[in-house]
Design a protein around this motif. Structure first.
Motif, PDB file in Angstrom:
ATOM      1  N   THR A   3      44.806  59.307  57.368  1.00 37.01           N
ATOM      2  CA  THR A   3      45.147  57.883  57.358  1.00 37.01           C
ATOM      3  C   THR A   3      46.591  57.686  56.949  1.00 37.01           C
ATOM      4  O   THR A   3      47.259  58.597  56.513  1.00 37.01           O
ATOM      5  N   ALA A   4      47.031  56.473  57.082  1.00 39.86           N
ATOM      6  CA  ALA A   4      48.346  56.064  56.609  1.00 39.86           C
ATOM      7  C   ALA A   4      48.141  55.198  55.367  1.00 39.86           C
ATOM      8  O   ALA A   4      47.164  54.469  55.274  1.00 39.86           O
ATOM      9  N   ILE A  49      46.188  61.914  53.454  1.00 41.73           N
ATOM     10  CA  ILE A  49      47.130  60.877  53.872  1.00 41.73           C
ATOM     11  C   ILE A  49      48.135  61.535  54.815  1.00 41.73           C
ATOM     12  O   ILE A  49      48.869  62.432  54.423  1.00 41.73           O
ATOM     13  N   GLU A  50      48.121  61.089  56.064  1.00 46.06           N
ATOM     14  CA  GLU A  50      48.982  61.682  57.086  1.00 46.06           C
ATOM     15  C   GLU A  50      50.386  61.080  57.070  1.00 46.06           C
ATOM     16  O   GLU A  50      51.372  61.776  57.269  1.00 46.06           O
ATOM     17  N   ARG A  51      50.442  59.764  56.874  1.00 49.13           N
ATOM     18  CA  ARG A  51      51.722  59.050  56.819  1.00 49.13           C
ATOM     19  C   ARG A  51      51.717  58.170  55.578  1.00 49.13           C
ATOM     20  O   ARG A  51      50.701  57.576  55.244  1.00 49.13           O
ATOM     21  N   ALA A  52      52.887  58.069  54.953  1.00 51.38           N
ATOM     22  CA  ALA A  52      52.990  57.226  53.762  1.00 51.38           C
ATOM     23  C   ALA A  52      54.308  56.474  53.780  1.00 51.38           C
ATOM     24  O   ALA A  52      55.308  56.957  54.303  1.00 51.38           O
ATOM     25  N   ALA A  80      60.386  63.061  52.968  1.00 49.21           N
ATOM     26  CA  ALA A  80      60.601  62.590  54.338  1.00 49.21           C
ATOM     27  C   ALA A  80      59.951  61.236  54.610  1.00 49.21           C
ATOM     28  O   ALA A  80      60.218  60.617  55.636  1.00 49.21           O
ATOM     29  N   ASP A  81      59.113  60.780  53.704  1.00 44.21           N
ATOM     30  CA  ASP A  81      58.437  59.495  53.897  1.00 44.21           C
ATOM     31  C   ASP A  81      59.417  58.345  53.722  1.00 44.21           C
ATOM     32  O   ASP A  81      60.326  58.418  52.888  1.00 44.21           O
ATOM     33  N   ASP A 127      57.186  51.349  59.864  1.00 42.96           N
ATOM     34  CA  ASP A 127      57.278  52.673  59.269  1.00 42.96           C
ATOM     35  C   ASP A 127      55.892  53.266  59.015  1.00 42.96           C
ATOM     36  O   ASP A 127      55.654  54.456  59.237  1.00 42.96           O
ATOM     37  N   LEU A 128      54.977  52.439  58.549  1.00 38.57           N
ATOM     38  CA  LEU A 128      53.627  52.908  58.244  1.00 38.57           C
ATOM     39  C   LEU A 128      52.892  53.350  59.509  1.00 38.57           C
ATOM     40  O   LEU A 128      52.114  54.296  59.486  1.00 38.57           O
ATOM     41  N   GLU A 129      53.206  52.702  60.623  1.00 36.81           N
ATOM     42  CA  GLU A 129      52.577  53.071  61.886  1.00 36.81           C
ATOM     43  C   GLU A 129      53.181  54.340  62.474  1.00 36.81           C
ATOM     44  O   GLU A 129      52.718  54.827  63.492  1.00 36.81           O
ATOM     45  N   GLY A 130      54.250  54.833  61.850  1.00 33.39           N
ATOM     46  CA  GLY A 130      54.818  56.101  62.276  1.00 33.39           C
ATOM     47  C   GLY A 130      55.971  56.006  63.240  1.00 33.39           C
ATOM     48  O   GLY A 130      56.344  56.999  63.860  1.00 33.39           O
TER      49      GLY A 130
END
Length: 132
Positions: A3-4, A49-52, A80-81, A127-130
């Protein structure tokens, strides 16, 4: 399933937290401590958590905030987040931007009620959506 997550890091409740809660259905609002860093690192390393997106309110406890950011900068994933630093005074902006060039420093000048929170929150959402 990965998840993000938007992490809101602050030492006390504030207007930014209210705005973030109004916009994002799920956030993790926590104190930016060493223990919190360890939790975030574990969640990122495990793939939970895949993206943060990290939103740090540095209005108070600035030295402790800097220590938290130092830990994050040394971590391969957390460094990198996307990082947003909020809660600073206009005269603090330049020094924080120099210290954290990858961060988006958000300073409210004038009246908070006139500030366009929506524009900043929309960037956080992207940003959260990648899409960073």
């Amino acid at each position: 399933m990965s998840t993000a997550m938007l992490y809101y890091l602050a030492w006390q409740e504030d207007d930014w937290l209210d705005e973030v809660l109004d916009r994002f259905p799920e956030i993790n609002a926590i104190v930016p401590s060493v223990k919190t860093f360890e939790l975030l690192a574990k969640q990122r390393e495990s793939g939970e958590i895949e993206r943060a997106v990290l939103v740090l309110n540095a209005a108070v406890e600035q030295e402790r905030c800097k220590e938290f950011l130092r830990l994050c900068q040394e971590h391969p994933q957390l460094s990198a987040d996307p990082l947003y630093i909020v809660g600073l005074k206009p005269e603090e902006e330049e020094a924080w931007q120099e210290a954290y060039p990858h961060a988006k420093i958000i300073v409210i000048t004038g009246f908070a009620v006139e500030f366009d929170y929506d524009a900043v929150l929309a960037r956080m959402e992207i940003d959260l959506e990648g899409a960073h």
